[in-house]
Scaffold this motif. Sequence first.
Motif, short mmCIF file in Angstrom:
data_model
loop_
_atom_site.label_atom_id
_atom_site.label_comp_id
_atom_site.label_asym_id
_atom_site.label_seq_id
_atom_site.Cartn_x
_atom_site.Cartn_y
_atom_site.Cartn_z
N ALA A 43 2.31 10.03 -9.90
CA ALA A 43 1.51 10.09 -11.12
C ALA A 43 0.59 11.30 -11.11
O ALA A 43 0.34 11.93 -12.16
CB ALA A 43 0.70 8.81 -11.28
N SER A 44 0.12 11.68 -9.94
CA SER A 44 -0.77 12.84 -9.84
C SER A 44 -0.03 14.12 -10.23
O SER A 44 -0.58 15.00 -10.94
CB SER A 44 -1.31 12.97 -8.42
N LYS A 45 1.23 14.26 -9.80
CA LYS A 45 2.02 15.46 -10.14
C LYS A 45 2.37 15.47 -11.62
O LYS A 45 2.30 16.51 -12.29
CB LYS A 45 3.29 15.49 -9.30
N LEU A 46 2.77 14.29 -12.13
CA LEU A 46 3.19 14.23 -13.52
C LEU A 46 2.05 14.46 -14.49
O LEU A 46 2.19 15.12 -15.53
CB LEU A 46 3.85 12.89 -13.81
N GLN A 99 -2.78 10.14 -19.47
CA GLN A 99 -3.85 9.93 -18.51
C GLN A 99 -3.98 8.47 -18.12
O GLN A 99 -4.31 8.14 -16.96
CB GLN A 99 -5.18 10.42 -19.11
N LYS A 100 -3.69 7.55 -19.04
CA LYS A 100 -3.85 6.14 -18.72
C LYS A 100 -2.87 5.68 -17.65
O LYS A 100 -3.18 4.80 -16.84
CB LYS A 100 -3.70 5.30 -19.98
N ASP A 101 -1.67 6.25 -17.59
CA ASP A 101 -0.72 5.87 -16.54
C ASP A 101 -1.21 6.34 -15.17
O ASP A 101 -1.03 5.67 -14.15
CB ASP A 101 0.65 6.49 -16.85
N TYR A 102 -1.83 7.51 -15.16
CA TYR A 102 -2.41 8.00 -13.91
C TYR A 102 -3.54 7.10 -13.43
O TYR A 102 -3.62 6.76 -12.24
CB TYR A 102 -2.93 9.44 -14.12
N LEU A 103 -4.40 6.69 -14.34
CA LEU A 103 -5.51 5.81 -13.96
C LEU A 103 -5.01 4.45 -13.49
O LEU A 103 -5.59 3.84 -12.59
CB LEU A 103 -6.47 5.65 -15.15
N GLN A 150 -3.83 4.87 -9.99
CA GLN A 150 -4.99 4.99 -9.09
C GLN A 150 -5.61 3.63 -8.82
O GLN A 150 -6.00 3.32 -7.68
CB GLN A 150 -6.00 5.94 -9.72
N ALA A 151 -5.73 2.78 -9.85
CA ALA A 151 -6.29 1.44 -9.67
C ALA A 151 -5.42 0.59 -8.75
O ALA A 151 -5.92 -0.16 -7.90
CB ALA A 151 -6.46 0.77 -11.04
N GLU A 152 -4.10 0.70 -8.90
CA GLU A 152 -3.18 -0.05 -8.03
C GLU A 152 -3.32 0.39 -6.57
O GLU A 152 -3.23 -0.42 -5.65
CB GLU A 152 -1.75 0.13 -8.51
N HIS A 184 0.83 -1.20 0.00
CA HIS A 184 0.00 0.00 0.00
C HIS A 184 0.87 1.26 0.00
O HIS A 184 0.53 2.26 -0.69
CB HIS A 184 -0.92 -0.01 1.22
N ARG A 185 1.97 1.25 0.73
CA ARG A 185 2.86 2.41 0.74
C ARG A 185 3.46 2.66 -0.64
O ARG A 185 3.56 3.80 -1.10
CB ARG A 185 3.97 2.21 1.78
N VAL A 186 3.86 1.57 -1.31
CA VAL A 186 4.41 1.70 -2.66
C VAL A 186 3.35 2.25 -3.62
O VAL A 186 3.60 3.17 -4.42
CB VAL A 186 4.95 0.35 -3.16
N ALA A 187 2.14 1.69 -3.54
CA ALA A 187 1.06 2.14 -4.43
C ALA A 187 0.70 3.60 -4.15
O ALA A 187 0.39 4.36 -5.08
CB ALA A 187 -0.16 1.25 -4.26
N GLN A 188 0.75 3.99 -2.87
CA GLN A 188 0.44 5.38 -2.52
C GLN A 188 1.49 6.32 -3.10
O GLN A 188 1.16 7.40 -3.63
CB GLN A 188 0.38 5.52 -0.98
N GLY A 189 2.77 5.90 -3.01
CA GLY A 189 3.84 6.74 -3.59
C GLY A 189 3.73 6.86 -5.10
O GLY A 189 3.91 7.96 -5.67
N ASP A 190 3.44 5.74 -5.78
CA ASP A 190 3.28 5.77 -7.23
C ASP A 190 2.13 6.68 -7.63
O ASP A 190 2.22 7.44 -8.62
CB ASP A 190 3.04 4.37 -7.77
N PHE A 191 1.04 6.61 -6.87
CA PHE A 191 -0.11 7.44 -7.20
C PHE A 191 0.20 8.92 -6.99
O PHE A 191 -0.22 9.78 -7.79
CB PHE A 191 -1.30 7.02 -6.35
#
Length: 392
Positions: free
Chosen positions: A149-152, A160-164, A167-169, A139-146
């Motif tokens: 992705a939100s900033k990028l 947009q698909k990488d951001y989504l 978010q799904a992860e 969960h910590r890794v997924a939170q960091g990735d999200f």
Amino acid sequence: MKKLMQPGGRRALAALAVAALLSACGGAKNDQPATKDEQAQAQAEESSLIKLSAEEAQRAGLQVQALQPEAQADVVTVTATIRANQDHFAHVAPRVEGRLTQVVAKLGDQVRAGQTLAVLDSVALGEAQSAYQQAQASHRVAQGDFDRASKLVAEEIIPQKDYLRAQAELEKSRAELRAAEDKLRLLGASPQGGGRASASFELRSPLAGTVIEKKATIGELAGPEVSLFTVANLSRVWIEANLSEDLLAKVRVGAPASVTVAAYPGVRFAGKVSFIAGVLDKDTRTVGARIEVDNQDGRLKPEMFATASIQTGQTKEGVLSVPDAAVLLLQGQPTVFVREKDGYEPRPVEPGDKLGGRTVLKSGVQPGDEVVTAGAYALKARLLKSQISDEH
């Protein structure tokens, strides 16, 4: 003499002879000695009569009461058994299989709600803790990735698909973490953060009470199917009795009742009928009834035998009763001592119900009889002593 020998004289002489004979027969009949049985009975009555002087009676503490018919509350008396209050009763077992590493509570201990009874180690719990830590890390890794992705995506650096996807992860990791937490709670453990996963957990009491049963031994393997401790709140106990069909109509829920046990002679524990079963036991042909009694001092113990007296709400007229101490056992027969002119006579009686420290006498005495109500044991001892002396 010649005149007596004449016909008229002979008749007079015969009449005198017949009269003398009848008189002799009647005298023999009235003056015949008593039979052996009558003599033995009279001797037994004389020997059982205890004669005391006024000073001896005073030293023995004798008190006498003339029996008077009186009205008394009608009661139903039944045998019963003391049980723990099942509304405040718990079998304590671990939710998951584990090995006992520490036993804290002892038999008879008073425990609080939530107090630790034992400590166990469980492989299944260790695995659940490890799975929780893994889910937490994911969960910590997924939170960091999200977050990245939100900033990028805001700077239009990634599509947009990488951001989504990020978010799904994150949602997936959050669901896995929640499932791992729920599993730990179902196993009776609390989620632990980073570090080494612990397989140890505490077995706690669900209520305040007394440990009345303990099967926990250090080193043994225990599971949910076997209770390690039984905890009961004994401040209020149940008195369970069986009512026969003829008594059922006399007893109602809420009726006042009193309970006695052999451990505390003369002590009555007050209570009320709280339950009457709605089904007749086909084997015993009885109906179960329950009396609830306060037991703050803990004198009443589960599984004790008791005698319960339940008031029916009706009264009996013309009842003869004496204090409980006035009725003694002589050769297995309930007996009271009655004062006669020359002393005190033991009188076999048929005792009835007991209520308020008094025993109803169904037979053996009559109104007006002067019964010894105090000091009867002194008379019993004197009677037994005299009987032993007669035998020797």
